[in-house]
Design an enzyme around this catalytic site. Structure first.
Site, PDB file in Angstrom:
ATOM      1  CG  HIS A 138      54.977 -12.463 159.876  1.00  0.00           C
ATOM      2  ND1 HIS A 138      53.766 -12.468 159.231  1.00  0.00           N
ATOM      3  CD2 HIS A 138      54.912 -11.445 160.769  1.00  0.00           C
ATOM      4  CE1 HIS A 138      53.011 -11.487 159.698  1.00  0.00           C
ATOM      5  NE2 HIS A 138      53.680 -10.854 160.641  1.00  0.00           N
ATOM      6  CG  ASP A 215      59.002 -12.111 154.997  1.00  0.00           C
ATOM      7  OD1 ASP A 215      59.151 -10.902 154.713  1.00  0.00           O
ATOM      8  OD2 ASP A 215      58.282 -12.499 155.940  1.00  0.00           O
ATOM      9  CD  GLN A 218      60.738  -7.128 161.094  1.00  0.00           C
ATOM     10  OE1 GLN A 218      61.460  -6.209 161.461  1.00  0.00           O
ATOM     11  NE2 GLN A 218      59.440  -7.127 161.322  1.00  0.00           N
ATOM     12  CE  LYS A 241      56.558  -5.322 159.148  1.00  0.00           C
ATOM     13  NZ  LYS A 241      55.958  -5.507 160.458  1.00  0.00           N
ATOM     14  CB  CYS A 381      52.206 -12.687 162.991  1.00  0.00           C
ATOM     15  SG  CYS A 381      50.951 -11.456 163.263  1.00  0.00           S
TER      16      CYS A 381
HETATM   17  C1  LIG Z   1      59.047 -10.933 158.917  1.00  0.00           C
HETATM   18  C2  LIG Z   1      57.719 -10.378 158.514  1.00  0.00           C
HETATM   19  N1  LIG Z   1      57.148 -10.831 157.404  1.00  0.00           N
HETATM   20  C3  LIG Z   1      55.960 -10.378 156.985  1.00  0.00           C
HETATM   21  C4  LIG Z   1      55.265  -9.438 157.705  1.00  0.00           C
HETATM   22  C5  LIG Z   1      53.925  -8.985 157.207  1.00  0.00           C
HETATM   23  O1  LIG Z   1      53.991  -7.660 156.796  1.00  0.00           O
HETATM   24  P1  LIG Z   1      52.655  -6.877 156.389  1.00  0.00           P
HETATM   25  O2  LIG Z   1      51.704  -7.064 157.517  1.00  0.00           O
HETATM   26  O3  LIG Z   1      53.119  -5.474 156.226  1.00  0.00           O
HETATM   27  O4  LIG Z   1      52.166  -7.482 155.131  1.00  0.00           O
HETATM   28  C6  LIG Z   1      55.816  -8.928 158.886  1.00  0.00           C
HETATM   29  C7  LIG Z   1      55.084  -7.954 159.707  1.00  0.00           C
HETATM   30  O5  LIG Z   1      55.249  -7.871 160.905  1.00  0.00           O
HETATM   31  C8  LIG Z   1      57.082  -9.410 159.296  1.00  0.00           C
HETATM   32  O6  LIG Z   1      57.662  -8.962 160.408  1.00  0.00           O
END
Ligand SMILES: Cc1ncc(COP(=O)(O)O)c(C=O)c1O
Length: 424
Positions: A138, A215, A218, A241, A381
């Site tokens: 992401h 990260d 998910q 999430k 993203c």
């Molecule tokens: C894998 C992953 N990392 C990071 C993020 C970013 O999360 P946030 O926008 O809540 O900071 C997302 C959001 O879709 C994501 O799916």
């Protein structure tokens, strides 16, 4: 797997014959909504989950019963708020086998990852150093490292992704020979759903002398996570999430690193002593929590974690994996469909990204939306991954604990409408 098959799998999960989704769906007020007279079919929980009543109640109770700041006074209301907020932190730490000192509340995964890049990264990365990420990240786990590399004159290198959406581990081994300072990767891909072997990746990073940043955004909502087993130096995720409020997230960090890192944001709450020319920092985790906390959101996150724990992540994972297997098999014969990512549901999280010949994902999303079916469309993203897959965008359906076979039926019917409307 057919809808009946999904129901049977759910029935065999040890809690009687009532499917998990039926047990919990009533607890989501929003699912009673109708969109133009049709039931709401929410298949976008990978973007943001819906909120169970228990979390709404925790928020309302804070606002109507004991709203006050935390940590900066001694009157009963404030003590109550502080106790609720800190017990959320304790719940999060216990849940993932972390400690309260190593559990920093942030505004979300994006802030958590930026915090690491701006503090550990800026202190430890210099000109010519290598930072390794993957092609499936992401943007929030790419751009902070990109910015750091640009500022410091460091090099950003990408672990390749193969045609099945899995990491090329040979390519990873080669990159580790460059002795990177940081290796950053996702636990579960938000686009192709791939579940990465995080503990192995972390071990390899450590052997090469790098710190490992994971990260977990998910992964946290859909599978059991034990941070002791993963042993990452930093692990980031978002509350919204995992059935929690928006505006709250977490960064777990290794205590020894957090202690030597400079603070991220400066201001109130994070100091021990402020003299005219300099300041000292308060103990962990407060050192990284400048300003008034997201109090209601933190309390709501604790309620979400307790709610999820009550159901059990093993059951949630089994439920969502069964739904994913069914969706994959029903999409397989659909004319013109291309499914991205691993073909076996046991290798992926509860989501399916696809493209359809002759249909722009945006049009798919709009036509489905008219029938009450909510999916995500676009580049998710993850533009480096879109380039690797050779597409500009895709459509993505993602599951949560409240989804069931009827949601898949409505999704498939709406997909037939796409063919009809676009005359495919
Ligand atoms: C894998 C992953 N990392 C990071 C993020 C970013 O999360 P946030 O926008 O809540 O900071 C997302 C959001 O879709 C994501 O799916």
């Amino acid at each position: 797997m057919t809808t009946q098959g999904v129901l049977r799998a759910q029935a065999q999960d040890g809690r009687g014959t009532v499917p998990l989704s039926t047990q919990v769906a009533d607890q989501f007020p929003i699912l009673k909504r109708r969109i133009d007279g049709q039931p709401l079919t929410y298949l976008d929980s990978a973007a943001t989950s819906q909120t169970p009543q228990a979390v709404v109640d925790a928020l309302v109770r804070y606002y109507t019963h004991y709203r006050a700041s935390v940590d900066r006074g001694v009157y009963p209301l404030l003590l109550e708020a502080t106790e609720a907020y800190e017990s959320s932190r304790q719940a999060v730490a216990d849940w993932l086998h972390s400690t309260v000192e190593e559990t920093i509340f942030t505004s979300g995964a994006t802030m958590s990852l930026n915090l690491v890049a701006q503090t550990w990264g800026r202190t430890n990365v210099g000109a010519g150093d290598v930072i390794v990420v993957t092609e499936m990240e992401h943007h929030s786990n790419v751009v902070p490292w990109q910015q750091l590399a640009l500022e410091k004159g460091a090099k950003l290198r990408y672990i390749p992704v193969d045609d099945d959406g899995k990491l090329d581990l040979g390519g990873y081994a080669q990159l580790l020979e460059l002795e990177p300072k940081i290796v950053a990767f996702t636990h579960v891909s938000n686009v192709v759903g791939t579940i990465n072997p995080v503990a192995d990746l972390v071990r390899a990073a450590h052997s090469a002398g790098a710190i490992a940043v994971v990260d977990g955004t998910q992964a946290i909502p859909q599978m059991p996570v034990d941070l002791r087993e993963i042993d990452a130096d930093f692990y980031a995720w978002s509350g919204h999430k995992v059935y929690g409020p928006t505006g709250i997230g977490v960064l777990h960090g290794r205590r020894s690193l957090l202690e030597e890192m400079p603070p991220f944001l400066a201001g109130g709450h994070m100091i021990k002593r402020v003299s005219d020319d300099s300041s000292t920092w308060t103990d962990l985790p407060g050192k990284f929590e400048a300003g008034t906390s997201a109090i209601a959101e933190g309390i709501g996150l604790g309620a979400a974690v307790r709610w999820v724990q009550e159901i059990g992540l093993e059951r949630i994972r089994a439920h969502e994996q069964a739904l994913t297997a069914e969706l994959l098999s029903r999409l397989e014969g659909f004319p013109g469909i291309h499914i991205h990512g691993p073909h076996d549901a046991s290798d992926r999280g509860g989501l399916v990204s696809f493209t359809l010949d002759g249909a722009h994902p945006h049009d798919i999303g709009e036509i489905l939306g008219r029938e009450g079916v909510c999916i995500r469309t676009g580049h998710h993203c993850a533009q480096p991954l879109m380039r690797r897959l050779g597409i500009a965008a895709s459509a993505r359906a993602s599951f949560a604990v409240h989804n069931n076979g009827a949601d898949i039926d409505r999704f498939m019917a709406a997909l037939q409408s796409v063919r009809r409307v676009l005359e495919l």
